[in-house]
Design a protein around this motif. Structure first.
Motif, PDB file in Angstrom:
ATOM      1  N   LEU A   1     -45.614  11.548  12.040  1.00 24.56           N
ATOM      2  CA  LEU A   1     -46.093  12.379  10.516  1.00 24.56           C
ATOM      3  C   LEU A   1     -46.091  14.105  11.068  1.00 24.56           C
ATOM      4  O   LEU A   1     -45.919  14.315  10.828  1.00 24.56           O
ATOM      5  CB  LEU A   1     -47.795  11.777   9.996  1.00 24.56           C
TER       6      LEU A   1
ATOM      7  N   LYS B   1     -51.643  26.489   0.191  1.00 23.97           N
ATOM      8  CA  LYS B   1     -51.710  25.753   1.610  1.00 23.97           C
ATOM      9  C   LYS B   1     -53.295  24.777   2.237  1.00 23.97           C
ATOM     10  O   LYS B   1     -52.786  24.166   3.142  1.00 23.97           O
ATOM     11  CB  LYS B   1     -51.234  27.074   3.113  1.00 23.97           C
TER      12      LYS B   1
ATOM     13  N   ASN C   1     -52.972  21.959  -0.015  1.00 18.06           N
ATOM     14  CA  ASN C   1     -52.063  20.848   0.252  1.00 18.06           C
ATOM     15  C   ASN C   1     -52.224  20.744   1.329  1.00 18.06           C
ATOM     16  O   ASN C   1     -52.175  18.596   1.498  1.00 18.06           O
ATOM     17  CB  ASN C   1     -50.564  21.574   0.692  1.00 18.06           C
ATOM     18  N   LEU C   2     -52.883  20.601   2.371  1.00 17.93           N
ATOM     19  CA  LEU C   2     -53.932  20.166   3.514  1.00 17.93           C
ATOM     20  C   LEU C   2     -55.519  19.157   2.990  1.00 17.93           C
ATOM     21  O   LEU C   2     -54.736  17.814   3.662  1.00 17.93           O
ATOM     22  CB  LEU C   2     -54.320  21.211   4.631  1.00 17.93           C
TER      23      LEU C   2
ATOM     24  N   ARG D   1     -40.807  20.319   8.656  1.00 13.56           N
ATOM     25  CA  ARG D   1     -41.876  20.871   7.069  1.00 13.56           C
ATOM     26  C   ARG D   1     -41.639  22.108   8.127  1.00 13.56           C
ATOM     27  O   ARG D   1     -41.488  23.361   6.973  1.00 13.56           O
ATOM     28  CB  ARG D   1     -42.528  20.767   6.680  1.00 13.56           C
TER      29      ARG D   1
ATOM     30  N   ARG E   1     -39.830  25.948   6.517  1.00 15.75           N
ATOM     31  CA  ARG E   1     -40.888  26.757   5.571  1.00 15.75           C
ATOM     32  C   ARG E   1     -40.299  28.412   6.476  1.00 15.75           C
ATOM     33  O   ARG E   1     -39.849  29.193   5.815  1.00 15.75           O
ATOM     34  CB  ARG E   1     -42.157  26.683   5.697  1.00 15.75           C
TER      35      ARG E   1
ATOM     36  N   SER F   1     -53.521  16.002   1.791  1.00 17.69           N
ATOM     37  CA  SER F   1     -53.022  15.776   2.548  1.00 17.69           C
ATOM     38  C   SER F   1     -53.597  14.720   3.086  1.00 17.69           C
ATOM     39  O   SER F   1     -53.845  13.169   3.569  1.00 17.69           O
ATOM     40  CB  SER F   1     -52.298  16.229   4.018  1.00 17.69           C
TER      41      SER F   1
ATOM     42  N   GLU G   1     -42.844  15.347  11.630  1.00 14.29           N
ATOM     43  CA  GLU G   1     -42.549  15.563  10.342  1.00 14.29           C
ATOM     44  C   GLU G   1     -43.234  17.039   9.691  1.00 14.29           C
ATOM     45  O   GLU G   1     -41.997  17.899   8.892  1.00 14.29           O
ATOM     46  CB  GLU G   1     -42.665  14.523   9.203  1.00 14.29           C
ATOM     47  N   TYR G   2     -44.659  16.868   9.767  1.00 12.28           N
ATOM     48  CA  TYR G   2     -45.276  17.864   9.479  1.00 12.28           C
ATOM     49  C   TYR G   2     -45.312  18.781   9.832  1.00 12.28           C
ATOM     50  O   TYR G   2     -45.592  20.337   9.614  1.00 12.28           O
ATOM     51  CB  TYR G   2     -46.122  17.323   8.434  1.00 12.28           C
ATOM     52  N   GLY G   3     -45.263  18.917  10.714  1.00 10.76           N
ATOM     53  CA  GLY G   3     -46.109  20.026  12.313  1.00 10.76           C
ATOM     54  C   GLY G   3     -44.412  20.888  12.729  1.00 10.76           C
ATOM     55  O   GLY G   3     -44.333  21.804  12.441  1.00 10.76           O
TER      56      GLY G   3
ATOM     57  N   ARG H   1     -33.958  14.954   8.815  1.00 10.15           N
ATOM     58  CA  ARG H   1     -35.009  14.604   8.228  1.00 10.15           C
ATOM     59  C   ARG H   1     -34.826  13.175   8.313  1.00 10.15           C
ATOM     60  O   ARG H   1     -35.627  12.053   8.955  1.00 10.15           O
ATOM     61  CB  ARG H   1     -35.551  14.879   6.816  1.00 10.15           C
TER      62      ARG H   1
END
Ligand SMILES: Nc1ncnc2c1ncn2[C@@H]1O[C@H](COP(=O)(O)OP(=O)(O)OP(=O)(O)O)[C@@H](O)[C@H]1O
Ligand SMILES: [Mg+2]
Lengths: 248, 264
Positions: free
Chosen positions: A229, A3, A6-7, A237, A241, A10, A232-234, A178
């Motif tokens: 973003l 994790k 990945n952060l 995704r 997950r 990004s 999408e990510y917060g 998405r």
């Protein structure tokens, strides 16, 4: 560990845009100095006006997207149930799918005379076919074996839908969502600009552009990217997950 | 077990066609409560089709199917409680072992305060207690099939159907599961209809073997396995009975048309 990695990746990807921005600034006329923009950012973010404009656009996106999801779901269910409905709706869905956003925006705003509902309808119109197609494909591929097992164990329709069918088509739902979400943001800005909206993200962007306030243009752009973003990510995704944690 | 009648399943004149192509020509048989019956027949003779009919999934083209003395395909009838162990496990990958089992319990009439105990007991019997909170993906093929067997037993079914449940497992795993299945059947008194391609497996497990003809099938023979329990898989008597059955079916099943053309 994964994790954190990945952060870091990004963040690096975002930071890498800074030198590109700076080079672009040095070599073109309309790109603002990144340092000037950065300096202006705190003040920009502290103004209530900024947030009310973002708020109104967010409101249009959320309502339009919700409408698109509902409409798309209904269309997908109908197409899955009935051959005739599939044939008829396929034509509508394909048409909507191929309609340029700008044209949809102009039409809707003309029809609703620039009323608030017009913005919501545009987003709905542009996003619903993505939901419809994605969900229909999911329903079509629904696992026959699991449906049989559900029948053997007498789960009944509600339990079947909730615990078997929905989790099965969840990947289709997420990918449709998405796509629809990304499109919703694109089209709302187009609609706000074409519709000569007085408030909203697109309106402010357009205004700044017209008066050549390049720093403002960049500030709005940054905020826009940050919001897209973040959702999408917060949101998407993270939800994905959670839903797919069984995949390990 | 109410014991009003010891016939759980009665099949009469069962015929199944897909379109105009017959898969089962005419089947008659009965299954008694507590019986372990194996179904043996050449590939494509209609075994899976028959299981689908007696599980309520596929209405027969013709014939009578009665479960507990009532027509299975009676519009007014509440579907009977059945278990089905498929060739593939068919567990829900997004639910843990425990959640998979709870879902079928939720649809059954077993009171909620007994769920936990029933689940634990069965998982223990099947030696998969430690996987209670695992996802199906984290289990081996044999372990998943154990969960699938637990699921079938859990709903206290009138009978359990098994369609080649061990055929995808390696022989060592299949052996231990076969042995356990035999033990579980003895302990629980479940009624089991077990389709297999392995004659030896059928002899080892079953009280009676319903041997079918080539498709479209009829019953070729009701073969009562003359071996007392408990049985050992390597018991020479099992090999003897197996050889006996092979002698009988050789002629009825004939050679594969493909093999015949190869011979010619
Ligand atoms: N859904 C279907 N539609 C059309 N034909 C089918 C269908 N299911 C089975 N059949 C045909 O019916 C016949 C019997 O099939 P079935 O699967 O019941 O045989 P089986 O005895 O289980 O075979 P196997 O031992 O290979 O599993 C076959 O000829 C098959 O092709
Ligand atoms: Mg079969």
């Amino acid at each position: 560990m994964q994790k954190e990695n990945n952060l870091i990746i990004s963040i690096c990807a975002v930071l890498m845009l800074l030198p590109i921005w700076w080079i672009a600034y040095r070599n073109t006329n309309f790109i603002a100095d990144p340092f000037v923009v950065a300096t202006a950012l705190p003040h920009f973010l502290s103004q209530a006006d900024t947030w009310s404009n973002i708020g109104i656009t967010l409101y249009r996106v959320v309502l339009g997207l919700a409408g698109g999801v509902v409409l798309g779901t209904l269309a997908a269910l109908a197409m899955n149930q009935n051959k005739l409905a599939e044939q008829v709706l396929s034509i509508y869905v394909t048409t909507a799918l191929r309609t340029p956003s700008a044209i949809a925006a102009i039409m809707a705003l003309a029809i609703f005379r620039g009323a608030e509902i017009g913005y919501i309808v545009v987003v709905m119109f542009i996003t619903f076919p993505f939901m419809a197609v994605g969900l229909r494909d999911g329903l079509k591929s629904a696992d026959k074996d699991l449906a049989e097992a559900s029948q053997i164990y007498r789960l009944g329709s509600l339990r079947y839908i909730r615990h078997v069918l929905l989790p099965f088509i969840a990947p289709f739902i997420f990918s449709a969502l998405r796509n629809a979400h990304a499109l919703a943001w694109k089209v709302i800005v187009v609609a706000e600009i074409f519709g000569a909206a007085r408030i909203g993200f697109g309106a402010q962007f357009d205004h700044a552009w017209e008066y050549m306030q390049m720093v403002e243009v960049h500030l709005w752009l940054l905020v826009f990217i940050a919001i897209v973003l973040f959702v999408e990510y917060g949101v998407l995704r993270v939800a994905e997950r959670r839903v797919f944690r069984w995949r390990g | 077990m109410t014991g009003t009648s010891d016939t759980v399943l009665k099949v009469e004149g069962l015929q199944v066609s897909y379109g105009s192509i017959p898969a089962i020509s005419s089947l008659d048989f009965e299954i008694k409560r507590g019986e372990f019956v194996a179904i043996l027949g050449p590939s494509g003779c209609g075994k899976s089709s028959m299981l689908n009919v007696i599980s309520g999934l596929l209405p027969p083209t013709r014939g009578v199917v009665e479960v507990d003395s009532r027509p299975l395909y009676d519009a007014g009838r509440h579907a009977p409680k059945l278990g089905y162990v498929f060739q593939a496990h068919r567990l829900l990958p997004w639910r843990t072992v425990k959640q998979n089992l709870e879902l079928v319990l939720a649809a059954s009439d077993v009171p909620r305060d007994q769920w936990e105990d029933n689940i634990d007991r069965l998982l223990d019997i099947l030696h998969i207690g430690q996987f209670k909170n695992s996802w199906p993906m984290q289990l081996s093929g044999g372990q998943r099939q154990r969960v699938s067997i637990a699921r079938a037993l859990l709903v206290e079914p009138s009978y359990i159907l098994m369609d080649e449940p061990l055929s995808t497992l390696d022989e060592v795993t299949a052996r231990s599961l076969r042995q356990e299945l035999s033990g579980i059947w003895a302990r629980t008194g479940a009624t089991i209809v077990f389709v297999t391609h392995s004659i030896r497996e059928a002899v080892y497990l079953a009280d009676r073997i319903i041997i079918l003809t080539r498709g479209p099938s009829t019953v070729f023979e009701n073969y009562h396995v003359p071996i007392a329990r408990p049985r050992a898989y390597d018991d020479p008597r099992i090999a003897e009975v197996e050889a006996d059955i092979i002698r009988r079916v050789e002629h009825a099943w004939g050679l594969d048309p493909i093999k015949q053309s190869e011979v010619a």
